[in-house]
Scaffold this motif. Structure first.
Motif, PDB file in Angstrom:
ATOM      1  N   GLU A 148      -1.180  -1.191   7.972  1.00  7.61           N
ATOM      2  CA  GLU A 148      -0.181  -0.355   8.632  1.00  7.61           C
ATOM      3  C   GLU A 148       0.312   0.680   7.625  1.00  7.61           C
ATOM      4  N   PHE A 149       0.475   1.924   8.093  1.00  6.62           N
ATOM      5  CA  PHE A 149       0.906   2.994   7.202  1.00  6.62           C
ATOM      6  C   PHE A 149       2.232   3.567   7.668  1.00  6.62           C
ATOM      7  N   ASP A 150       3.120   3.732   6.711  1.00  9.92           N
ATOM      8  CA  ASP A 150       4.400   4.387   6.958  1.00  9.92           C
ATOM      9  C   ASP A 150       4.393   5.732   6.247  1.00  9.92           C
ATOM     10  N   ALA A 151       5.367   6.552   6.546  1.00  5.80           N
ATOM     11  CA  ALA A 151       5.519   7.818   5.834  1.00  5.80           C
ATOM     12  C   ALA A 151       5.849   7.510   4.376  1.00  5.80           C
ATOM     13  N   VAL A 152       5.324   8.341   3.494  1.00  6.72           N
ATOM     14  CA  VAL A 152       5.637   8.210   2.074  1.00  6.72           C
ATOM     15  C   VAL A 152       6.830   9.103   1.795  1.00  6.72           C
ATOM     16  N   ALA A 170       2.450   6.796  -6.725  1.00  4.31           N
ATOM     17  CA  ALA A 170       1.585   7.915  -7.106  1.00  4.31           C
ATOM     18  C   ALA A 170       2.319   9.241  -6.936  1.00  4.31           C
ATOM     19  N   TYR A 171       3.022   9.401  -5.822  1.00  7.93           N
ATOM     20  CA  TYR A 171       3.813  10.623  -5.602  1.00  7.93           C
ATOM     21  C   TYR A 171       4.861  10.795  -6.693  1.00  7.93           C
ATOM     22  N   LEU A 172       5.547   9.705  -7.025  1.00  2.00           N
ATOM     23  CA  LEU A 172       6.585   9.758  -8.052  1.00  2.00           C
ATOM     24  C   LEU A 172       5.994  10.197  -9.391  1.00  2.00           C
ATOM     25  N   TYR A 173       4.872   9.586  -9.776  1.00  2.00           N
ATOM     26  CA  TYR A 173       4.260   9.954 -11.055  1.00  2.00           C
ATOM     27  C   TYR A 173       3.706  11.372 -11.035  1.00  2.00           C
ATOM     28  N   LEU A 174       3.236  11.829  -9.880  1.00  2.00           N
ATOM     29  CA  LEU A 174       2.808  13.237  -9.787  1.00  2.00           C
ATOM     30  C   LEU A 174       3.998  14.177  -9.936  1.00  2.00           C
ATOM     31  N   ALA A 175       5.137  13.814  -9.346  1.00  2.00           N
ATOM     32  CA  ALA A 175       6.344  14.634  -9.494  1.00  2.00           C
ATOM     33  C   ALA A 175       6.771  14.676 -10.955  1.00  2.00           C
ATOM     34  N   ILE A 185       0.857  -1.196   0.000  1.00  2.00           N
ATOM     35  CA  ILE A 185       0.000   0.000   0.000  1.00  2.00           C
ATOM     36  C   ILE A 185       0.888   1.239   0.000  1.00  2.00           C
ATOM     37  N   ASN A 186       1.847   1.258   0.906  1.00  2.00           N
ATOM     38  CA  ASN A 186       2.763   2.405   0.989  1.00  2.00           C
ATOM     39  C   ASN A 186       3.571   2.560  -0.300  1.00  2.00           C
ATOM     40  N   ALA A 187       3.984   1.455  -0.893  1.00  2.00           N
ATOM     41  CA  ALA A 187       4.737   1.512  -2.148  1.00  2.00           C
ATOM     42  C   ALA A 187       3.874   2.069  -3.282  1.00  2.00           C
ATOM     43  N   GLU A 188       2.606   1.714  -3.297  1.00  2.00           N
ATOM     44  CA  GLU A 188       1.704   2.238  -4.331  1.00  2.00           C
ATOM     45  C   GLU A 188       1.497   3.740  -4.153  1.00  2.00           C
ATOM     46  N   PHE A 189       1.385   4.189  -2.907  1.00  2.00           N
ATOM     47  CA  PHE A 189       1.223   5.627  -2.674  1.00  2.00           C
ATOM     48  C   PHE A 189       2.508   6.379  -3.042  1.00  2.00           C
ATOM     49  N   TYR A 190       3.670   5.770  -2.794  1.00  2.00           N
ATOM     50  CA  TYR A 190       4.922   6.384  -3.242  1.00  2.00           C
ATOM     51  C   TYR A 190       4.943   6.472  -4.773  1.00  2.00           C
TER      52      TYR A 190
END
Length: 173
Positions: free
Chosen positions: A69-73, A21-26, A14-19
């Motif tokens: 469980e959620f970690d910082a992105v 998304a951040y990467l593709y937004l950047a 889950i955290n990797a998928e959100f990262y």
């Protein structure tokens, strides 16, 4: 019952998928600021897909009575030299995601968690498509080189990409 190590690798994903998304937004922001509005759109749609993937895995864990469980992105890279470098990064990242997804499938198999294995197989197949698409775009960009009219054509083509939620009509289980 969801085994703890299967739940852990799914939560991590889950955290990797959100990262992702951040990467593709950047990448999208970089493309937008560089004048490539169509490429920016393609990358923004990719970010939406990654968010949908993360949410889908989140819902699967909840359906299996596990609190994700959620970690910082972590902060993604934000600057590239050109479109070839962007899509080299896209392909490298998708290959990394493939390794992660394959690991989830392996852990699920080892634990005889058939529901999780069945669930993650959608992602195994999706990653084949993701890598092929990234590779195809990268190949085109390398063939095009500095041909402005061809870059413009590809940019125009990518401007028409729209987001379709792959899970809109699906259940997680």
């Amino acid at each position: 019952m969801l085994k703890e190590n299967v739940a852990k690798v799914l939560s991590d994903q889950i955290n990797a998928e959100f990262y992702s998304a951040y990467l593709y937004l950047a990448m999208s922001a970089w493309a937008d600021q560089t004048g490539f509005k169509g490429f920016a759109n393609w990358l923004r749609i990719q970010a939406k897909e990654e968010m949908a993937h993360g949410t889908h895995i989140y819902e699967f864990l909840l359906d299996r009575d596990y609190l994700p469980e959620f970690d910082a992105v972590k902060k993604p890279e934000g600057s590239w030299k050109n479109l070839v470098e962007v899509y080299e990064h896209v392909l490298k990242h998708e290959r990394y995601v493939t390794e992660r997804i394959d690991n989830i499938a392996t852990v699920s198999m080892k634990e005889s968690d058939h529901a999780s294995y069945n669930f993650i197989m959608w992602y195994v197949n999706e990653q084949v498509e993701e890598e092929a698409t990234a590779n195809e775009i990268l190949t085109k960009l390398k063939l095009i080189g500095d041909n402005v009219s061809q870059i413009y054509t590809l940019d125009t083509e990518f401007a028409s990409r729209t987001f379709t939620d792959p899970f809109a009509n699906a259940s997680t289980t």
